[in-house]
Design a protein around this motif. Structure first.
Motif, PDB file in Angstrom:
ATOM      1  N   PHE A  95       0.828  -1.207   0.000  1.00 56.26           N
ATOM      2  CA  PHE A  95       0.000   0.000   0.000  1.00 56.26           C
ATOM      3  C   PHE A  95       0.863   1.260   0.000  1.00 56.26           C
ATOM      4  O   PHE A  95       0.545   2.243  -0.680  1.00 56.26           O
ATOM      5  N   LEU A  96       1.953   1.223   0.751  1.00 54.32           N
ATOM      6  CA  LEU A  96       2.839   2.389   0.822  1.00 54.32           C
ATOM      7  C   LEU A  96       3.446   2.697  -0.542  1.00 54.32           C
ATOM      8  O   LEU A  96       3.403   3.844  -1.018  1.00 54.32           O
ATOM      9  N   ILE A  97       3.991   1.689  -1.201  1.00 51.78           N
ATOM     10  CA  ILE A  97       4.676   1.908  -2.481  1.00 51.78           C
ATOM     11  C   ILE A  97       3.689   2.354  -3.553  1.00 51.78           C
ATOM     12  O   ILE A  97       3.881   3.375  -4.231  1.00 51.78           O
ATOM     13  N   PHE A  98       2.599   1.586  -3.715  1.00 49.34           N
ATOM     14  CA  PHE A  98       1.654   1.895  -4.786  1.00 49.34           C
ATOM     15  C   PHE A  98       0.945   3.227  -4.550  1.00 49.34           C
ATOM     16  O   PHE A  98       0.752   4.013  -5.486  1.00 49.34           O
ATOM     17  N   SER A  99       0.555   3.498  -3.311  1.00 56.53           N
ATOM     18  CA  SER A  99      -0.194   4.726  -3.023  1.00 56.53           C
ATOM     19  C   SER A  99       0.664   5.965  -3.250  1.00 56.53           C
ATOM     20  O   SER A  99       0.204   6.953  -3.834  1.00 56.53           O
ATOM     21  N   VAL A 100       1.922   5.927  -2.793  1.00 56.55           N
ATOM     22  CA  VAL A 100       2.805   7.083  -2.979  1.00 56.55           C
ATOM     23  C   VAL A 100       3.038   7.332  -4.470  1.00 56.55           C
ATOM     24  O   VAL A 100       3.023   8.479  -4.941  1.00 56.55           O
ATOM     25  N   ILE A 101       3.230   6.269  -5.231  1.00 62.69           N
ATOM     26  CA  ILE A 101       3.449   6.424  -6.678  1.00 62.69           C
ATOM     27  C   ILE A 101       2.209   7.002  -7.339  1.00 62.69           C
ATOM     28  O   ILE A 101       2.283   7.940  -8.150  1.00 62.69           O
ATOM     29  N   TYR A 102       1.043   6.453  -7.007  1.00 63.63           N
ATOM     30  CA  TYR A 102      -0.196   6.918  -7.637  1.00 63.63           C
ATOM     31  C   TYR A 102      -0.503   8.366  -7.263  1.00 63.63           C
ATOM     32  O   TYR A 102      -0.909   9.174  -8.107  1.00 63.63           O
ATOM     33  N   MET A 103      -0.346   8.723  -5.981  1.00 61.50           N
ATOM     34  CA  MET A 103      -0.655  10.090  -5.558  1.00 61.50           C
ATOM     35  C   MET A 103       0.322  11.096  -6.152  1.00 61.50           C
ATOM     36  O   MET A 103      -0.067  12.214  -6.514  1.00 61.50           O
ATOM     37  N   THR A 104       1.599  10.702  -6.252  1.00 61.64           N
ATOM     38  CA  THR A 104       2.569  11.590  -6.905  1.00 61.64           C
ATOM     39  C   THR A 104       2.224  11.773  -8.375  1.00 61.64           C
ATOM     40  O   THR A 104       2.267  12.905  -8.902  1.00 61.64           O
ATOM     41  N   ALA A 105       1.858  10.667  -9.037  1.00 60.12           N
ATOM     42  CA  ALA A 105       1.451  10.766 -10.446  1.00 60.12           C
ATOM     43  C   ALA A 105       0.184  11.608 -10.597  1.00 60.12           C
ATOM     44  O   ALA A 105       0.045  12.369 -11.560  1.00 60.12           O
ATOM     45  N   GLY A 106      -0.742  11.510  -9.630  1.00 59.58           N
ATOM     46  CA  GLY A 106      -1.956  12.311  -9.693  1.00 59.58           C
ATOM     47  C   GLY A 106      -1.666  13.796  -9.590  1.00 59.58           C
ATOM     48  O   GLY A 106      -2.234  14.607 -10.339  1.00 59.58           O
ATOM     49  N   THR A 107      -0.758  14.169  -8.689  1.00 56.04           N
ATOM     50  CA  THR A 107      -0.391  15.584  -8.566  1.00 56.04           C
ATOM     51  C   THR A 107       0.326  16.076  -9.814  1.00 56.04           C
ATOM     52  O   THR A 107       0.067  17.196 -10.294  1.00 56.04           O
ATOM     53  N   MET A 108       1.228  15.261 -10.369  1.00 57.13           N
ATOM     54  CA  MET A 108       1.931  15.673 -11.587  1.00 57.13           C
ATOM     55  C   MET A 108       0.959  15.792 -12.759  1.00 57.13           C
ATOM     56  O   MET A 108       1.119  16.655 -13.630  1.00 57.13           O
ATOM     57  N   LEU A 109      -0.075  14.924 -12.780  1.00 59.81           N
ATOM     58  CA  LEU A 109      -1.093  15.044 -13.821  1.00 59.81           C
ATOM     59  C   LEU A 109      -1.858  16.359 -13.685  1.00 59.81           C
ATOM     60  O   LEU A 109      -2.086  17.059 -14.685  1.00 59.81           O
ATOM     61  N   LEU A 110      -2.233  16.710 -12.456  1.00 54.53           N
ATOM     62  CA  LEU A 110      -2.922  17.981 -12.241  1.00 54.53           C
ATOM     63  C   LEU A 110      -2.034  19.164 -12.612  1.00 54.53           C
ATOM     64  O   LEU A 110      -2.509  20.152 -13.177  1.00 54.53           O
ATOM     65  N   MET A 111      -0.750  19.060 -12.287  1.00 57.30           N
ATOM     66  CA  MET A 111       0.183  20.132 -12.654  1.00 57.30           C
ATOM     67  C   MET A 111       0.245  20.290 -14.164  1.00 57.30           C
ATOM     68  O   MET A 111       0.219  21.409 -14.691  1.00 57.30           O
ATOM     69  N   TRP A 112       0.312  19.175 -14.882  1.00 57.24           N
ATOM     70  CA  TRP A 112       0.358  19.226 -16.356  1.00 57.24           C
ATOM     71  C   TRP A 112      -0.954  19.779 -16.915  1.00 57.24           C
ATOM     72  O   TRP A 112      -0.945  20.581 -17.850  1.00 57.24           O
ATOM     73  N   LEU A 113      -2.081  19.360 -16.333  1.00 56.39           N
ATOM     74  CA  LEU A 113      -3.371  19.893 -16.787  1.00 56.39           C
ATOM     75  C   LEU A 113      -3.445  21.401 -16.571  1.00 56.39           C
ATOM     76  O   LEU A 113      -3.931  22.146 -17.440  1.00 56.39           O
ATOM     77  N   GLY A 114      -2.959  21.871 -15.425  1.00 55.81           N
ATOM     78  CA  GLY A 114      -2.956  23.297 -15.167  1.00 55.81           C
ATOM     79  C   GLY A 114      -2.100  24.068 -16.156  1.00 55.81           C
ATOM     80  O   GLY A 114      -2.490  25.144 -16.639  1.00 55.81           O
ATOM     81  N   GLU A 115      -0.930  23.522 -16.494  1.00 56.95           N
ATOM     82  CA  GLU A 115      -0.060  24.189 -17.463  1.00 56.95           C
ATOM     83  C   GLU A 115      -0.682  24.194 -18.851  1.00 56.95           C
ATOM     84  O   GLU A 115      -0.570  25.181 -19.591  1.00 56.95           O
ATOM     85  N   GLN A 116      -1.357  23.109 -19.219  1.00 56.63           N
ATOM     86  CA  GLN A 116      -2.008  23.057 -20.524  1.00 56.63           C
ATOM     87  C   GLN A 116      -3.171  24.052 -20.602  1.00 56.63           C
ATOM     88  O   GLN A 116      -3.377  24.701 -21.639  1.00 56.63           O
ATOM     89  N   ILE A 117      -3.930  24.189 -19.515  1.00 60.93           N
ATOM     90  CA  ILE A 117      -5.026  25.161 -19.511  1.00 60.93           C
ATOM     91  C   ILE A 117      -4.470  26.576 -19.619  1.00 60.93           C
ATOM     92  O   ILE A 117      -5.040  27.437 -20.303  1.00 60.93           O
ATOM     93  N   THR A 118      -3.340  26.830 -18.960  1.00 65.35           N
ATOM     94  CA  THR A 118      -2.731  28.156 -19.025  1.00 65.35           C
ATOM     95  C   THR A 118      -2.237  28.474 -20.428  1.00 65.35           C
ATOM     96  O   THR A 118      -2.392  29.604 -20.913  1.00 65.35           O
ATOM     97  N   GLN A 119      -1.642  27.489 -21.103  1.00 60.95           N
ATOM     98  CA  GLN A 119      -1.043  27.734 -22.413  1.00 60.95           C
ATOM     99  C   GLN A 119      -2.063  27.633 -23.549  1.00 60.95           C
ATOM    100  O   GLN A 119      -2.085  28.484 -24.442  1.00 60.95           O
TER     101      GLN A 119
END
Length: 499
Positions: A164-188
């Motif tokens: 749970f520790l390994i998979f959850s940390v990876i998924y949550m980090t990927a989720g934040t990076m996805l939101l960051m990319w979505l935010g940059e795409q909306i800005t551009q």
């Protein structure tokens, strides 16, 4: 105003940007509902609902609001966009005090790209740290959430610790990076303000529940206490007045007149024009309220747990006085908002640099000598404006608690009458309307207001926007969005046995 929305769809580029933005925001909301593997979010949701019903929630409630409810749902986007915002704030503050980063910021596009890259690296590091802490909290919720009983609410994590520790940390980090990319795409490629729009949509996601709670507040069953017509009129009036005040203070600015002297370069004459230097009343935005609420909750949590562990009743009693509803809480909140307002202005507002730039380009404030006297004048004006802005932020932050504890209004309803969420929502909506209005005026269409335009920080708000997405990409994204929406509606109907 309705004609302005209709005209927005007549401009191909603006239509593509709006549809593209809506599609990416839909993707972000889907990520807020996909649970992590090995987690049962129902116990946490039940506990959080009981806490908010009693006016609690604390720091978890504040963070859950910024994640759009993803934290309580145990979703892959449980960390939200906050790690990226935290990294951005850290680099903003460091740029003001670290000479190397300050020089890097002044190098133009190349330097800003490097700072953006460093911000992304720091975002990943923050995600990893917060992800591990969140996993430990979900495995032992009673240590952080006072009153959480596993025997009563149930176990949240239903998977082995390390997996749970390994998979959850990876998924949550990927989720934040996805939101960051979505935010940059909306800005551009969208209509701008990508990160702010993600936060705003997360806040507005609770509007349906707030509407239901408001309806139940006035139309409760027989025998249940409910509000009458006078309270309803008062709440509606208060909502309108608070919204108008937020708009006025958000757009309010002190215009300092600036005169540019004439300069002869070759055979051309430059300068000789009058302009103004806009100083915003609420220069620090919503940041002081966020910092003040977060910091005020830390000593309360620590003293409460320490008093319970060491059997010190006076420490527990003092920690309870720091909760909303007590005078000590509001005094501390006002002092912290005042402190962080001046701290943010002192870090981000540079009167000496502004005075040097005015002197370099032949500008001066009428009646004020160039150089150090100009810097002192700007600092004096900004100090008074910051005091007014801090008092306004304090009043807006306290209004929801007044409704919550005096009229017994549900928290999810009271938070739409002020506070952090209301400040962010109104500010972002104003910026978005400003962006769209710029497109309309450039195409010779009327904007949202025929008498008086929405004042912006610049005359061309879409300069920083990149090329709009192609019509093919927008149609593909819209098709996928509609398919996912239909599947979700069918699944909801089957679950509730509507079909």
């Amino acid at each position: 105003m309705f004609s302005a929305f209709a005209n927005s769809m007549k401009i191909p580029e603006l239509r593509s940007r709006i549809l593209y933005t809506l599609g990416l925001l839909f993707v972000a909301r889907v990520g807020a509902h996909i649970p992590l593997p090995g987690i049962d979010p129902l116990p946490l949701q039940k506990f959080f609902e009981e806490q908010t019903a009693n006016g609690g929630g604390g720091l978890v409630g504040l963070y859950n609001m910024f994640t759009g409810g993803a934290l309580v749902k145990g979703a892959i986007c449980a960390l939200g966009i906050m790690p990226y915002i935290s990294a951005s704030i850290i680099f903003q503050l460091m740029t003001a005090v670290v000479p190397a980063l300050s020089r890097l910021q002044q190098e133009g596009d190349v330097g800003r790209q490097k700072l953006t890259q460093y911000t992304r690296y720091l975002t990943v590091a923050i995600c990893l740290i917060q992800g591990v802490l969140l996993v430990f909290t979900l495995e032992n919720p009673g240590k952080l959430f006072a009153g959480f009983d596993v025997n009563h609410y149930g176990t949240i994590v239903i998977m082995s610790h390390w997996m749970f520790l390994i998979f959850s940390v990876i998924y949550m980090t990927a989720g934040t990076m996805l939101l960051m990319w979505l935010g940059e795409q909306i800005t551009q490629r969208g209509i701008g303000n990508g990160v702010s729009l993600l936060i705003t949509v997360g806040i507005l996601a609770d509007v349906p529940n707030a509407a239901i709670a408001t309806y139940q507040l006035f139309f409760a069953p027989v025998g249940v206490a409910k509000l009458g017509l006078p309270q309803g009129v008062m709440m509606l009036t208060l909502f309108v007045v608070v919204t108008m005040l937020i708009i006025a203070i958000t757009q309010g600015q002190r215009k300092i007149p600036v005169q540019y002297a004439k300069r002869v370069v070759g055979q051309k004459v430059y300068g000789g024009q009058s302009s103004f230097l806009p100083l915003k009343v609420n220069y620090s935005g919503v940041m002081p309220v966020i910092f003040a609420n977060a910091i005020l909750l830390f000593p309360q949590t620590i003293m409460s747990q320490a008093g319970a562990a060491l059997n010190l009743p006076f420490l527990v009693e003092f920690s309870n006085n720091l909760l909303p509803g007590y005078s000590i809480h509001y005094i501390g909140l006002a002092l912290l908002i005042l402190f962080f307002s001046y701290f943010w202005v002192s870090v981000m507002f540079k009167p000496i640099q502004i005075a040097d730039d005015l002197k370099k380009y032949g500008g001066y404030i009428p009646g004020v000598r160039p150089g150090e006297p100009t810097a002192s004048f700007l600092d004096f004006i900004m100090t008074r404006l910051t005091l007014a802005g801090a008092i306004f932020l304090t009043v807006i932050a306290i209004i929801p608690d007044g409704l919550l504890y005096q009229l017994k209004v549900p928290p999810r309803v009271a938070y739409f009458f002020g506070g952090t969420g209301m400040l962010i929502t109104v500010g972002v909506i104003l910026d978005t309307m400003r962006q769209i209005e710029t497109f309309l005026l450039q195409r010779h269409y009327d904007g949202f207001l025929k008498k008086g335009r929405i004042r912006g920080r610049s005359t061309s708000a879409n300069v920083a926007l990149g090329e709009a997405a192609s019509d093919k990409s927008v149609m593909q994204l819209t098709t996928v969005m509609v398919v996912i929406l239909v599947i979700g509606l069918v699944a909801w109907a089957i679950k509730h046995r509507v079909l």
